[in-house]
Design a protein around this motif. Structure first.
Motif, PDB file in Angstrom:
ATOM      1  N   SER A 151       0.902  -1.247  -0.037  1.00 48.43           N
ATOM      2  CA  SER A 151      -0.040   0.043   0.089  1.00 48.43           C
ATOM      3  C   SER A 151       0.890   1.320   0.045  1.00 48.43           C
ATOM      4  O   SER A 151       0.533   2.222  -1.017  1.00 48.43           O
ATOM      5  CB  SER A 151      -1.007   0.132   1.144  1.00 48.43           C
ATOM      6  N   MET A 152       2.000   1.222   0.693  1.00 38.33           N
ATOM      7  CA  MET A 152       2.904   2.665   0.839  1.00 38.33           C
ATOM      8  C   MET A 152       3.597   2.540  -0.537  1.00 38.33           C
ATOM      9  O   MET A 152       3.679   3.789  -0.971  1.00 38.33           O
ATOM     10  CB  MET A 152       3.621   2.271   1.971  1.00 38.33           C
ATOM     11  N   SER A 153       3.733   1.451  -1.081  1.00 35.66           N
ATOM     12  CA  SER A 153       4.679   1.587  -2.668  1.00 35.66           C
ATOM     13  C   SER A 153       3.510   2.312  -3.561  1.00 35.66           C
ATOM     14  O   SER A 153       3.982   3.078  -4.147  1.00 35.66           O
ATOM     15  CB  SER A 153       4.909   0.060  -2.963  1.00 35.66           C
ATOM     16  N   VAL A 154       2.283   1.737  -3.780  1.00 34.63           N
ATOM     17  CA  VAL A 154       1.313   2.325  -4.425  1.00 34.63           C
ATOM     18  C   VAL A 154       1.302   3.665  -4.265  1.00 34.63           C
ATOM     19  O   VAL A 154       1.229   4.627  -5.098  1.00 34.63           O
ATOM     20  CB  VAL A 154       0.039   1.511  -4.265  1.00 34.63           C
ATOM     21  N   ILE A 155       0.962   4.439  -2.749  1.00 32.48           N
ATOM     22  CA  ILE A 155       0.882   5.574  -2.475  1.00 32.48           C
ATOM     23  C   ILE A 155       1.803   6.455  -3.208  1.00 32.48           C
ATOM     24  O   ILE A 155       1.933   7.449  -3.805  1.00 32.48           O
ATOM     25  CB  ILE A 155       0.754   5.846  -1.104  1.00 32.48           C
ATOM     26  N   SER A 156       3.284   5.974  -2.708  1.00 36.00           N
ATOM     27  CA  SER A 156       4.388   6.817  -3.008  1.00 36.00           C
ATOM     28  C   SER A 156       4.794   6.723  -4.428  1.00 36.00           C
ATOM     29  O   SER A 156       5.067   7.741  -5.258  1.00 36.00           O
ATOM     30  CB  SER A 156       5.517   6.116  -2.391  1.00 36.00           C
ATOM     31  N   PHE A 157       4.480   5.667  -5.239  1.00 35.63           N
ATOM     32  CA  PHE A 157       4.538   5.651  -6.753  1.00 35.63           C
ATOM     33  C   PHE A 157       3.599   6.517  -7.244  1.00 35.63           C
ATOM     34  O   PHE A 157       4.121   7.354  -8.285  1.00 35.63           O
ATOM     35  CB  PHE A 157       4.312   4.218  -7.190  1.00 35.63           C
ATOM     36  N   ARG A 158       2.260   6.847  -6.885  1.00 39.80           N
ATOM     37  CA  ARG A 158       1.538   7.588  -7.517  1.00 39.80           C
ATOM     38  C   ARG A 158       1.991   9.080  -7.215  1.00 39.80           C
ATOM     39  O   ARG A 158       1.826   9.964  -8.299  1.00 39.80           O
ATOM     40  CB  ARG A 158      -0.135   7.487  -6.845  1.00 39.80           C
ATOM     41  N   LEU A 159       2.535   9.258  -6.229  1.00 41.53           N
ATOM     42  CA  LEU A 159       3.015  10.914  -5.727  1.00 41.53           C
ATOM     43  C   LEU A 159       4.423  11.138  -6.750  1.00 41.53           C
ATOM     44  O   LEU A 159       4.289  12.200  -7.154  1.00 41.53           O
ATOM     45  CB  LEU A 159       3.153  10.763  -4.412  1.00 41.53           C
ATOM     46  N   VAL A 160       5.109  10.206  -6.732  1.00 38.68           N
ATOM     47  CA  VAL A 160       6.278  10.464  -7.563  1.00 38.68           C
ATOM     48  C   VAL A 160       5.926  10.517  -8.949  1.00 38.68           C
ATOM     49  O   VAL A 160       6.575  11.161  -9.876  1.00 38.68           O
ATOM     50  CB  VAL A 160       7.300   9.167  -7.302  1.00 38.68           C
ATOM     51  N   LEU A 161       4.856   9.593  -9.489  1.00 36.47           N
ATOM     52  CA  LEU A 161       4.423   9.781 -11.047  1.00 36.47           C
ATOM     53  C   LEU A 161       3.882  11.092 -11.301  1.00 36.47           C
ATOM     54  O   LEU A 161       4.307  11.703 -12.449  1.00 36.47           O
ATOM     55  CB  LEU A 161       3.488   8.663 -11.201  1.00 36.47           C
ATOM     56  N   ARG A 162       2.832  11.472 -10.259  1.00 33.19           N
ATOM     57  CA  ARG A 162       2.617  12.788 -10.429  1.00 33.19           C
ATOM     58  C   ARG A 162       3.575  14.181 -10.471  1.00 33.19           C
ATOM     59  O   ARG A 162       3.562  14.857 -11.238  1.00 33.19           O
ATOM     60  CB  ARG A 162       1.551  13.177  -9.257  1.00 33.19           C
ATOM     61  N   TYR A 163       4.379  13.895  -9.641  1.00 32.02           N
ATOM     62  CA  TYR A 163       5.445  14.875  -9.649  1.00 32.02           C
ATOM     63  C   TYR A 163       6.381  14.904 -10.992  1.00 32.02           C
ATOM     64  O   TYR A 163       6.852  15.783 -11.413  1.00 32.02           O
ATOM     65  CB  TYR A 163       6.491  14.813  -8.460  1.00 32.02           C
ATOM     66  N   HIS A 164       6.794  13.614 -11.382  1.00 28.32           N
ATOM     67  CA  HIS A 164       7.492  13.600 -12.682  1.00 28.32           C
ATOM     68  C   HIS A 164       6.729  14.007 -13.982  1.00 28.32           C
ATOM     69  O   HIS A 164       7.254  14.756 -14.651  1.00 28.32           O
ATOM     70  CB  HIS A 164       7.927  12.026 -12.743  1.00 28.32           C
ATOM     71  N   ASN A 165       5.479  13.877 -14.041  1.00 24.46           N
ATOM     72  CA  ASN A 165       4.796  14.276 -15.005  1.00 24.46           C
ATOM     73  C   ASN A 165       4.318  15.682 -15.350  1.00 24.46           C
ATOM     74  O   ASN A 165       3.966  16.369 -16.193  1.00 24.46           O
ATOM     75  CB  ASN A 165       3.592  13.075 -15.279  1.00 24.46           C
ATOM     76  N   ASN A 166       3.865  16.191 -14.076  1.00 16.86           N
ATOM     77  CA  ASN A 166       3.136  17.481 -13.945  1.00 16.86           C
ATOM     78  C   ASN A 166       4.221  18.693 -13.861  1.00 16.86           C
ATOM     79  O   ASN A 166       5.126  18.437 -13.571  1.00 16.86           O
ATOM     80  CB  ASN A 166       2.266  17.627 -12.657  1.00 16.86           C
ATOM     81  N   VAL A 167       3.479  19.747 -14.244  1.00 17.31           N
ATOM     82  CA  VAL A 167       4.235  21.030 -14.497  1.00 17.31           C
ATOM     83  C   VAL A 167       4.084  21.768 -13.025  1.00 17.31           C
ATOM     84  O   VAL A 167       2.860  21.955 -12.639  1.00 17.31           O
ATOM     85  CB  VAL A 167       3.730  21.792 -15.691  1.00 17.31           C
ATOM     86  N   PRO A 168       5.110  22.199 -12.080  1.00 19.47           N
ATOM     87  CA  PRO A 168       4.943  23.069 -11.137  1.00 19.47           C
ATOM     88  C   PRO A 168       4.089  24.106 -11.289  1.00 19.47           C
ATOM     89  O   PRO A 168       4.045  25.001 -12.480  1.00 19.47           O
ATOM     90  CB  PRO A 168       6.363  23.254 -10.508  1.00 19.47           C
ATOM     91  N   ALA A 169       3.291  24.759 -10.548  1.00 22.07           N
ATOM     92  CA  ALA A 169       2.487  25.744 -10.377  1.00 22.07           C
ATOM     93  C   ALA A 169       3.117  27.054 -11.097  1.00 22.07           C
ATOM     94  O   ALA A 169       2.628  27.607 -11.867  1.00 22.07           O
ATOM     95  CB  ALA A 169       1.604  26.031  -9.178  1.00 22.07           C
ATOM     96  N   PRO A 170       4.323  27.494 -10.558  1.00 23.21           N
ATOM     97  CA  PRO A 170       4.711  28.640 -10.865  1.00 23.21           C
ATOM     98  C   PRO A 170       5.210  28.363 -12.447  1.00 23.21           C
ATOM     99  O   PRO A 170       5.010  29.706 -13.333  1.00 23.21           O
ATOM    100  CB  PRO A 170       6.097  28.956 -10.115  1.00 23.21           C
ATOM    101  N   ILE A 171       5.623  27.449 -12.781  1.00 30.84           N
ATOM    102  CA  ILE A 171       5.919  27.212 -14.426  1.00 30.84           C
ATOM    103  C   ILE A 171       4.704  27.258 -15.150  1.00 30.84           C
ATOM    104  O   ILE A 171       4.480  27.699 -16.191  1.00 30.84           O
ATOM    105  CB  ILE A 171       6.906  26.217 -14.485  1.00 30.84           C
TER     106      ILE A 171
END
Length: 511
Positions: free
Chosen positions: A390-410
């Motif tokens: 469960s923690m692996s799935v939670i962290s993987f989703r967060l990391v994937l979101r960070y990798h794919n999404n553009v930060p708000a200021p950009i």
């Protein structure tokens, strides 16, 4: 499985998972400062800001020579050293508890959301954690060895301690080893302050170890002080003297005083500028939600299941834990830095609590292993597997979101570039100006705090631009008396973005 083999496997898994999802953008003002510092290192221009992070910047500059890419160069020290942290963390946990607890702690570190995310980011936190944990491991070696030599244990305990501490604990060889451990532990801590000076509270941890060793009735009292002080001084001098030589003594101390004053009285998020129940709530959320991946009212059922397992095992570890020298050591490690976070750090920024997580993960792993040893083994295995998955799935989703999404200021900068003309537009914002300085330096951007500053700047301008834009966080927009709805809202990533509530873009209609 052999313990060393397990550590090597976990290191490679850790390194590959970090490398595959490394960040693609500069996601904070600090990372912008680091990137500008790669091209022109100047503390007076906040490139980077004080204390200059010399060790981290040197490591990043080496990667920059290979790739000539700012983000990758700044992220790779975290990827590399964040992965190597598996080794000292496993070794320290093995000495504190057992090999089984050590391997499980390393697994929990590998899948921990904050430790994983920070290793992907162009920041210095993951690299700094490596030196802190390495120093803790080396110092505990001499700390534990002296306890063993002073108070001989039973044969079974002695046999276990031989495996955990050194290959030989004879007085002659042991004393030679403790000098080396003490020197290297002090050296790593001093050198690590050149990565993150904000980890200075661990000096209290180091001094506590030295004091404990010094007050023992040992014949090598002078060696404790000599080797400890010598290692720490050399570690600090390796980065401090070159930095003073490069920056200059007077400019360096000027930047030191200016930055320290601002940190505690203006923008640093210390207890002076941000206190009360709001600070307590932010601290709890930073540790529980962002640090450990715990459940909150807007989280999924998966987090709830993982949280229940985490709470139960953590409480069970306290029930079964004997607070001996290990408890003293962990308390000495955690308490000084935790006090610094509570009083002097921005508790809304989760990365500041990162050095505390290894100790918490050790106790969670210890609780899981104790349930396996003392209760139903089948249920214990199910709980452990369920928690890890469960923690692996939670962290993987967060990391994937960070990798794919553009930060708000950009996202903000990209939107403005598409919708407005830079020659007829003036932008007023806060810390986001740093992003414009790096990604869109051709735009006229001013940093102001409230509507008064905006009015003063407009009145002092030679002409009034056609478009006047205001960028602000949701909690600060009332300072501009903006009654009209925003043009657009940019959602932030609460795990990585400085402005967790997102950014609002307004068009100013006049005073």
């Amino acid at each position: 499985m052999d313990f060393r083999c397990g550590m090597h496997i976990l290191f490679f898994i850790c390194f590959l998972t970090r490398l595959c999802f490394v960040g693609r953008y500069l996601d904070s003002c600090d990372s912008i400062d680091f990137a500008l510092g790669l091209h022109d290192y100047d503390l007076s221009l906040l490139q980077p800001h004080f204390p200059g992070y010399p060790v981290y910047m040197v490591a990043s500059s080496l990667f920059f020579k290979l790739s000539h890419q700012d983000v990758w160069s700044l992220a790779m020290p975290g990827v590399l050293f964040g992965s190597i942290t598996v080794y000292p963390l496993s070794l320290l946990t093995r000495q504190l508890f057992s090999e089984r607890v050590a391997i499980l702690t390393a697994v929990l570190y590998l899948i921990n959301p904050l430790c994983w995310l920070q290793a992907e980011r162009p920041t210095s936190d993951a690299m700094g954690l490596f030196f802190v944990i390495s120093a803790a491991y080396l110092l505990y070696c001499v700390f534990k060895l002296k306890v063993l030599l002073r108070a001989p244990a039973s044969k079974a305990a002695e046999k276990a301690d031989i495996n955990l501490v050194t290959r030989c604990i004879s007085k002659r060889y042991g004393r030679l080893s403790d000098r080396n451990y003490l020197f290297l532990g002090s050296l790593f801590l001093g050198f690590g302050l050149g990565v993150r000076l904000s980890y200075f509270p661990f000096i209290a941890f180091w001094m506590g170890i030295l004091l404990y060793l010094a007050i023992q009735k040992m014949r090598f009292f002078k060696d404790v002080i000599l080797y400890g002080m010598m290692g720490f001084v050399i570690g600090v001098c390796v980065w401090f003297l070159p930095q003073i030589s490069y920056v200059g003594r007077h400019p360096f101390w000027g930047n030191c005083l200016s930055f320290s004053r601002g940190h505690f009285t203006d923008w640093g998020g210390s207890v002076i500028t941000f206190g009360g129940l709001g600070r307590v709530a932010c601290l709890v959320k930073s540790i529980w939600v962002y640090g450990l991946g715990g459940w909150w009212n807007d989280a999924s059922f998966l987090r709830l299941a993982a949280s229940l397992i985490m709470i139960v095992t953590f409480l069970y570890s306290f029930k079964r834990y004997q607070f001996d020298r290990r408890g003293f050591f962990l308390g000495l490690y955690v308490i000084p830095y935790m006090l610094w976070v509570i009083l002097g750090q921005n508790v809304a920024n989760p990365r500041h609590i990162m050095p505390i997580l290894p100790a918490v993960l050790m106790l969670i792993a210890y609780g899981l292993c104790k349930t396996y040893e003392e209760m139903n083994k089948g249920i214990s295995i199910i709980l452990t597997v369920a928690f890890v998955v469960s923690m692996s799935v939670i962290s993987f989703r967060l990391v994937l979101r960070y990798h794919n999404n553009v930060p708000a200021p950009i996202q903000l900068i990209q939107f403005i570039e598409k919708q407005f003309d830079c020659l007829s537009t003036k932008i007023y914002c806060g810390g986001e100006k740093r992003f414009f300085d790096y990604y869109a330096p051709q735009w006229d951007v001013r940093s102001i705090e409230d509507v008064t500053g905006l009015g003063i700047d407009l009145k002092s301008s030679l002409y009034k631009p056609q478009n006047i834009l205001i960028v602000r966080a949701l909690r600060k927009i009332e300072e501009f008396e903006a009654n009209n709805p925003p043009i657009i809202t940019f959602e932030a990533n609460p795990y990585t973005d400085d402005t967790k509530e997102g950014l609002l873009l307004y068009k100013w209609n006049g005073l």
